[in-house]
Structures are given as structure tokens and as C-alpha cells.
Design a protein around this motif. Sequence first.
Motif, PDB file in Angstrom:
ATOM      1  N   GLY A  50     -45.402 -49.547  14.234  1.00  0.00           N
ATOM      2  CA  GLY A  50     -46.039 -50.795  13.785  1.00  0.00           C
ATOM      3  C   GLY A  50     -47.528 -50.799  14.085  1.00  0.00           C
ATOM      4  N   SER A  51     -47.959 -51.829  14.805  1.00  0.00           N
ATOM      5  CA  SER A  51     -49.399 -51.939  15.131  1.00  0.00           C
ATOM      6  C   SER A  51     -49.713 -51.290  16.480  1.00  0.00           C
ATOM      7  N   ARG A  52     -48.745 -50.513  17.018  1.00  0.00           N
ATOM      8  CA  ARG A  52     -48.973 -49.941  18.355  1.00  0.00           C
ATOM      9  C   ARG A  52     -49.702 -48.598  18.327  1.00  0.00           C
ATOM     10  N   TRP A  53     -50.040 -48.085  17.113  1.00  0.00           N
ATOM     11  CA  TRP A  53     -50.798 -46.834  17.060  1.00  0.00           C
ATOM     12  C   TRP A  53     -52.171 -47.082  17.667  1.00  0.00           C
ATOM     13  N   LYS A  54     -52.521 -46.329  18.748  1.00  0.00           N
ATOM     14  CA  LYS A  54     -53.698 -46.697  19.546  1.00  0.00           C
ATOM     15  C   LYS A  54     -54.888 -45.771  19.349  1.00  0.00           C
ATOM     16  N   LEU A  55     -54.716 -44.716  18.569  1.00  0.00           N
ATOM     17  CA  LEU A  55     -55.782 -43.715  18.497  1.00  0.00           C
ATOM     18  C   LEU A  55     -56.661 -43.942  17.280  1.00  0.00           C
ATOM     19  N   SER A  56     -57.906 -43.477  17.363  1.00  0.00           N
ATOM     20  CA  SER A  56     -58.828 -43.703  16.232  1.00  0.00           C
ATOM     21  C   SER A  56     -58.459 -42.801  15.051  1.00  0.00           C
ATOM     22  N   ILE A  57     -57.855 -41.645  15.309  1.00  0.00           N
ATOM     23  CA  ILE A  57     -57.375 -40.785  14.207  1.00  0.00           C
ATOM     24  C   ILE A  57     -56.031 -41.361  13.748  1.00  0.00           C
ATOM     25  N   PRO A  58     -55.827 -41.528  12.409  1.00  0.00           N
ATOM     26  CA  PRO A  58     -54.581 -42.171  11.959  1.00  0.00           C
ATOM     27  C   PRO A  58     -53.325 -41.348  12.274  1.00  0.00           C
ATOM     28  N   CYS A  59     -52.209 -42.030  12.276  1.00  0.00           N
ATOM     29  CA  CYS A  59     -50.899 -41.385  12.490  1.00  0.00           C
ATOM     30  C   CYS A  59     -50.710 -40.281  11.442  1.00  0.00           C
ATOM     31  N   PRO A  60     -50.301 -39.078  11.851  1.00  0.00           N
ATOM     32  CA  PRO A  60     -50.134 -38.006  10.859  1.00  0.00           C
ATOM     33  C   PRO A  60     -48.996 -38.300   9.879  1.00  0.00           C
ATOM     34  N   ASP A  61     -49.197 -37.909   8.628  1.00  0.00           N
ATOM     35  CA  ASP A  61     -48.215 -38.207   7.578  1.00  0.00           C
ATOM     36  C   ASP A  61     -46.827 -37.658   7.894  1.00  0.00           C
ATOM     37  N   TYR A  62     -46.780 -36.455   8.482  1.00  0.00           N
ATOM     38  CA  TYR A  62     -45.471 -35.820   8.674  1.00  0.00           C
ATOM     39  C   TYR A  62     -44.536 -36.678   9.525  1.00  0.00           C
ATOM     40  N   ALA A  63     -45.136 -37.521  10.410  1.00  0.00           N
ATOM     41  CA  ALA A  63     -44.303 -38.296  11.340  1.00  0.00           C
ATOM     42  C   ALA A  63     -43.807 -39.608  10.724  1.00  0.00           C
ATOM     43  N   LYS A  64     -44.564 -40.139   9.768  1.00  0.00           N
ATOM     44  CA  LYS A  64     -44.340 -41.527   9.334  1.00  0.00           C
ATOM     45  C   LYS A  64     -42.917 -41.809   8.875  1.00  0.00           C
ATOM     46  N   ASP A  65     -42.313 -40.867   8.100  1.00  0.00           N
ATOM     47  CA  ASP A  65     -40.980 -41.117   7.540  1.00  0.00           C
ATOM     48  C   ASP A  65     -39.837 -40.574   8.393  1.00  0.00           C
ATOM     49  N   MET A  66     -40.171 -39.957   9.520  1.00  0.00           N
ATOM     50  CA  MET A  66     -39.079 -39.437  10.368  1.00  0.00           C
ATOM     51  C   MET A  66     -38.365 -40.608  11.041  1.00  0.00           C
TER      52      MET A  66
END
Length: 358
Positions: A50-66
Motif C-alpha cells: 500500500g502506502s508503506r513503500w518508504k524508499l525514493s526509488i519505486p517498488c520494482p515491477d517484478y514484485a508488485k504482482d507476487m
Amino acid sequence: MNKKRAAVVGATGMVGQRLLLLLQNHPYFDVTVLAASANSAGKKYSDAIGSRWKLSIPCPDYAKDMTVVAADDIDCIKANADFVFCAVDMPKAEVKALEEAYAKAELIVVSNNSANRLVEDVPMIIPEINESHLSVIEAQKKRLGTKRGYIVVKPNCSIQSYVPALTPLLGYGIESISVTTMQAISGAGKTFDSFPEIIDNVIPYIGGEEEKSEVEPLKVWGNVVDGKIVPATEPIITAQCIRVPVSDGHLASVFVKFKNKPTIEQMLEAWDKFEATPQKLALPHAPAKFVTYIDEPNRPQTKLDRDIYGGMGVTVGRLRPDHLFDYKFVCLSHNTLRGAAGGGVLTAELLYRLGLLD
Ligand SMILES: NC(=O)c1ccc[n+]([C@@H]2O[C@H](COP(=O)([O-])OP(=O)(O)OC[C@H]3O[C@@H](n4cnc5c(N)ncnc54)[C@H](OP(=O)(O)O)[C@@H]3O)[C@@H](O)[C@H]2O)c1
């Protein structure tokens, strides 16, 4: 090369998020499992984070749908991964039990947690410093009754600036060390949004940190005797750990006294020449130079220097004589990279190249 399948346990946490970025397109590893608490289990990673991603680099695509699995779903993790990166916020006894359960399921565990750090047959590895401690793994497997599974840990982030700087000086007989660490809020899993009380403030207490800062270096500098790591008995270390209002990067102010006092030139040369297996093997996350001395009188600075070599290098500066100890200096490392996720990934890379993930 035959890639290994990695599970990231604690994938929604601060260290877990860093791990996901460091493992993106990794030459040795594919991330095949994301695990976290029961609150996240069963959800797509992008929903769980959700909104808990804390890093300035975005969440990598490979992880999003796992789909995130529960950390205690050991059968699922075992079926889909060869080894586990573990970074969870749970009571110590539960972490110890969880990591042992992974190992007993014949998974290899590379841990960021403190629960197993002081167990005498569990290597606590800084890859450039104490690779030789990996020899206790056989004794650990015997204790756990495993054929393949074992646990390797990395030390606390607080020690990973001054232990790298002091290690190449051990030959001069270090008698005593006084260190004050100035530690970033990400070390507590926090950002400025979630930790407003740190703004315009310094908090002179971090629970448990001073004990770790005094004890863990002695294990790192210890020797393997009969399948156990026997901690070094010297130098004497006294530590004070302080939380400061910076996002990332732990800075340490160090005073050191020697039995055979080196010259400033000898100390600079020891830092300059410090390299080990990670550099020789050019491991993917090894800094080209482990310790970098910066001459300017106002360096290292947390904001300017924490990202050296992708946050995997250590910077040192302000070396000068001291009239109570022999010398004083300042050193810095990135707490969630070299001090946490990056240190874990580099350890796994070392294990891989040594054939210890087979
Ligand atoms: N931050 C640092 O700089 C740093 C440095 C060195 C070592 N460490 C160590 O690394 C570990 C993780 O730290 P962190 O800062 O990443 O913590 P964090 O941001 O609070 O993340 C905690 C993670 O643990 C999971 N978790 C919580 N309770 C759980 C449970 N009962 N079962 C399974 N998973 C559970 C959370 O999952 P949910 O999201 O589902 O709750 C989350 O993924 C800690 O042991 C910490 O001491 C941190």
C-alpha cells in the motif's frame, strides 16, 4: 551460472524493501517468494505494501504482482526457494524459532535479525572481515540435525562503520576504543513522517544498541575453535548510541588506543590497501574499495557520503592525534545498505561463489 531462488521474509519492511531493489535483475539470484506477517499473507505485494513503500526509488515491477505468503508457511517457502533472506520485526524468541525452522526444513538463512547473532556456531559475517567463520557451518548443521540448512547472520548496523575502519589496524594491537554512534531513523524502520518527534531533536537512547555495539565486534574479531566462534577478549570497547535526525547513514566518532601505536601514514595505508574476497571475486555488490579516506576536514558527511559505492563502502575522515587516546577519527556507513540489506546480499553472494548455497 545456475541461479538460486531467494525468498525475502519481511518483504514489506524497511530492510525487505531494500532487499527487493538490490535483488532486481541479480546475476546470481531470482526472487521467487515474498513473505511477511499474516496481515499481508494472501495479498498481492502492491496491495500489502500500500502506502508503506518508504524508499525514493519505486517498488520494482517484478514484485508488485507476487502474492505474499505467511512467514511461517514453511512448506510453501521450501517448495519455491533455495534460501531465505530474513528481516522481520518479531520477538527475539519467535525469530530464533522461525530461523531454526527454516534451517531444519533444509533452507539456508541469511538473517538481518539479532536473534541468532551470539549463538556460537552461527557465523556473524562482514564478508571482507571474517569469511573464515563460515567454517563453523558444519558444526551448526550437526547441532540442528540438517544436511543442507543453516543460518548465517550479519551484525548490527551500528558497528559497520567503525569495525571496518578498525579491522586493518588490529595488527598494531588495539587496546581500547571509545565510540559514539549517530544513527539514522531508518535504523528504527522509520521515516520523518512516521517519527515526527525526531525533527529538530536528538534522542540519546536506542534500546539494546550500546550492548550490541560493544559485544558484536568481539565476535566478528573472534577465532574458530572446535566448531565454535570464540570471541576476541580485547580490545575494550565502550559505546554510546544516539538517534539523530537523518534519514539514512550511521556516523561514528571513534577514539582508539594502541599497544604499538602506528603512524598516521601507516593507518592511511592500512585503509587504502584493505581488500578481501568480495573485491577479489568482484562480487556484484562488493564496493571496489571497502574503506575510503576523505581528506577534507568536514567529511565524511552523512548526506554527502553515505551512498559511496551504492551504499556499500565505508568512509573515514578527520584522523588526528588525541591526547587521551592515541588517535581520533570519524567514520560512516549506510545503515540499510551496507549495515542491513546490502550486507545480507553481499554475504549471500559470497556464499554462492564459495558453493555454500548449493
Ligand atoms: N532498518 C535497519 O536499518 C536495520 C538494520 C539492521 C537490522 N535490522 C533488523 O532487520 C529486521 C527488520 O527490520 P525493519 O526495519 O525492516 O522492520 P520493519 O520495517 O518494521 O518490517 C518488519 C517486517 O516484519 C514483518 N513481520 C512483523 N511481524 C511479523 C510476524 N509475526 N510474522 C512474520 N512477519 C512479521 C512485517 O510484515 P507486515 O508488513 O505483514 O506486518 C514486515 O515485513 C529487524 O530484526 C531489525 O532489527 C534493521
